[in-house]
Design an enzyme around this catalytic site. Structure first.
Site, PDB file in Angstrom:
ATOM      1  N   GLY A 159      -3.283   8.337  -3.090  1.00  0.00           N
ATOM      2  CA  GLY A 159      -3.405   6.927  -2.699  1.00  0.00           C
ATOM      3  C   GLY A 159      -3.814   6.065  -3.877  1.00  0.00           C
ATOM      4  O   GLY A 159      -4.018   6.564  -4.986  1.00  0.00           O
ATOM      5  N   ASP A 205      -8.926   5.772   4.754  1.00  0.00           N
ATOM      6  CA  ASP A 205      -8.448   4.550   5.417  1.00  0.00           C
ATOM      7  C   ASP A 205      -9.569   3.879   6.196  1.00  0.00           C
ATOM      8  O   ASP A 205      -9.595   2.655   6.317  1.00  0.00           O
ATOM      9  CB  ASP A 205      -7.272   4.897   6.336  1.00  0.00           C
ATOM     10  N   GLU A 252      -4.764  17.282   2.157  1.00  0.00           N
ATOM     11  CA  GLU A 252      -6.099  16.709   1.916  1.00  0.00           C
ATOM     12  C   GLU A 252      -7.152  17.491   2.702  1.00  0.00           C
ATOM     13  O   GLU A 252      -8.230  17.787   2.194  1.00  0.00           O
ATOM     14  CB  GLU A 252      -6.106  15.233   2.327  1.00  0.00           C
TER      15      GLU A 252
HETATM   16  C1  5RP Z   1      -3.582   9.403   1.822  1.00  0.00           C
HETATM   17  C2  5RP Z   1      -4.954   8.990   2.184  1.00  0.00           C
HETATM   18  C3  5RP Z   1      -5.587   7.938   1.352  1.00  0.00           C
HETATM   19  O1  5RP Z   1      -6.801   8.396   0.880  1.00  0.00           O
HETATM   20  C4  5RP Z   1      -5.812   6.710   2.201  1.00  0.00           C
HETATM   21  O2  5RP Z   1      -4.593   6.320   2.777  1.00  0.00           O
HETATM   22  C5  5RP Z   1      -6.406   5.560   1.404  1.00  0.00           C
HETATM   23  O3  5RP Z   1      -5.449   5.040   0.537  1.00  0.00           O
HETATM   24  P1  5RP Z   1      -5.790   3.932  -0.534  1.00  0.00           P
HETATM   25  O4  5RP Z   1      -6.712   4.554  -1.531  1.00  0.00           O
HETATM   26  O5  5RP Z   1      -4.448   3.563  -1.121  1.00  0.00           O
HETATM   27  O6  5RP Z   1      -6.435   2.760   0.179  1.00  0.00           O
HETATM   28  O7  5RP Z   1      -5.574   9.493   3.089  1.00  0.00           O
HETATM   29  O8  5RP Z   1      -3.043  10.307   2.751  1.00  0.00           O
END
Ligand code: 5RP
Length: 218
Positions: free
Chosen positions: A29, A84, A103
């Site tokens: 991300g 998120d 993850e």
């Molecule tokens: C990916 C994830 C990310 O950690 C999550 O979506 C946060 O993303 P970002 O750092 O772009 O805000 O779980 O699968």
């Protein structure tokens, strides 16, 4: 401060957790990408990294960090990744980028999970962000019906396949008062590979970038 600058500040702070000679887990991300950019400056310190997605693996290789297979490394001392949504109890929703399964595997294999995020990700109750659920393609409709029975509103993520060749259902309208219980319920549905609740294995440290600097929650 922009949300991106806050993400970058949290990612920079996570570099302090990296020790010489380690192999660490690296997430996926935009916040994790800031962390990788930071690693580029101290890459001599690391023996390698385990990546939570193909995209992260590519990014790590580009800056010269060896990408290793978790089967070869054994447990990891540290995993750094974004989220998120996060609560003050360090329960998370992850998987906005679709990498939730790898993850969760890396989080399970890591002694310390440092979650990095901008302060907008801190919530009182999880669920405003649609909860990602990775499903085996043939179970898409079955799992969607079961999720409706649990009170959620699943939506197939359009034009998306995970690195594992599966689909994502993004589940709306959940107010997740008991994340540990819901995580287990969803995992028990036939055809579910993983769901994006990180409650059974929450983060150990949450670094939140904000206007006043980086706040550490443990
Ligand atoms: C990916 C994830 C990310 O950690 C999550 O979506 C946060 O993303 P970002 O750092 O772009 O805000 O779980 O699968």
């Amino acid at each position: 401060m922009t949300p991106d600058a806050k993400k970058k500040a949290a990612a920079q702070a996570a570099l302090d957790y990296v020790e010489s000679g380690w192999v660490i887990g690296v997430g996926t991300g935009s916040t994790a990408n800031h962390f990788i950019d930071g690693l580029a400056k101290i890459k001599g310190k690391l023996d390698g990294a385990v990546a939570s997605s193909n995209a992260t693996a590519e990014r790590l290789k580009r800056i010269g960090i060896p990408v290793l297979d978790l089967n070869a490394t054994g447990d990891l001392p540290l995993y750094v990744d974004g989220a998120d949504e996060a609560t003050k109890h360090l329960y998370l929703i992850k998987g906005g980028g679709g990498a939730l399964t790898r993850e969760k595997i890396i989080a399970a294999a890591s002694q310390k999970f440092v979650c990095i995020a901008d302060d907008s990700k801190l919530v009182g109750v999880l669920g405003k962000f649609p909860l990602p659920v990775e499903v085996i393609p043939m179970a898409r409709s079955l799992v969607a019906r079961k999720i409706v029975e649990l009170g959620g509103q699943p939506e197939l993520r359009p034009n998306f396949k995970t690195d594992n060749g599966n689909l994502i259902l993004d589940v709306h309208n959940l107010s997740i008062l008991n994340p540990v219980e819901l995580e287990a319920k969803l995992d028990h549905l036939a055809g579910v590979v993983t769901n994006g609740l990180f409650a059974r294995r929450p983060a150990d440290v949450l670094l939140l970038g904000g206007d006043q600097g980086v706040r550490t929650l443990t």
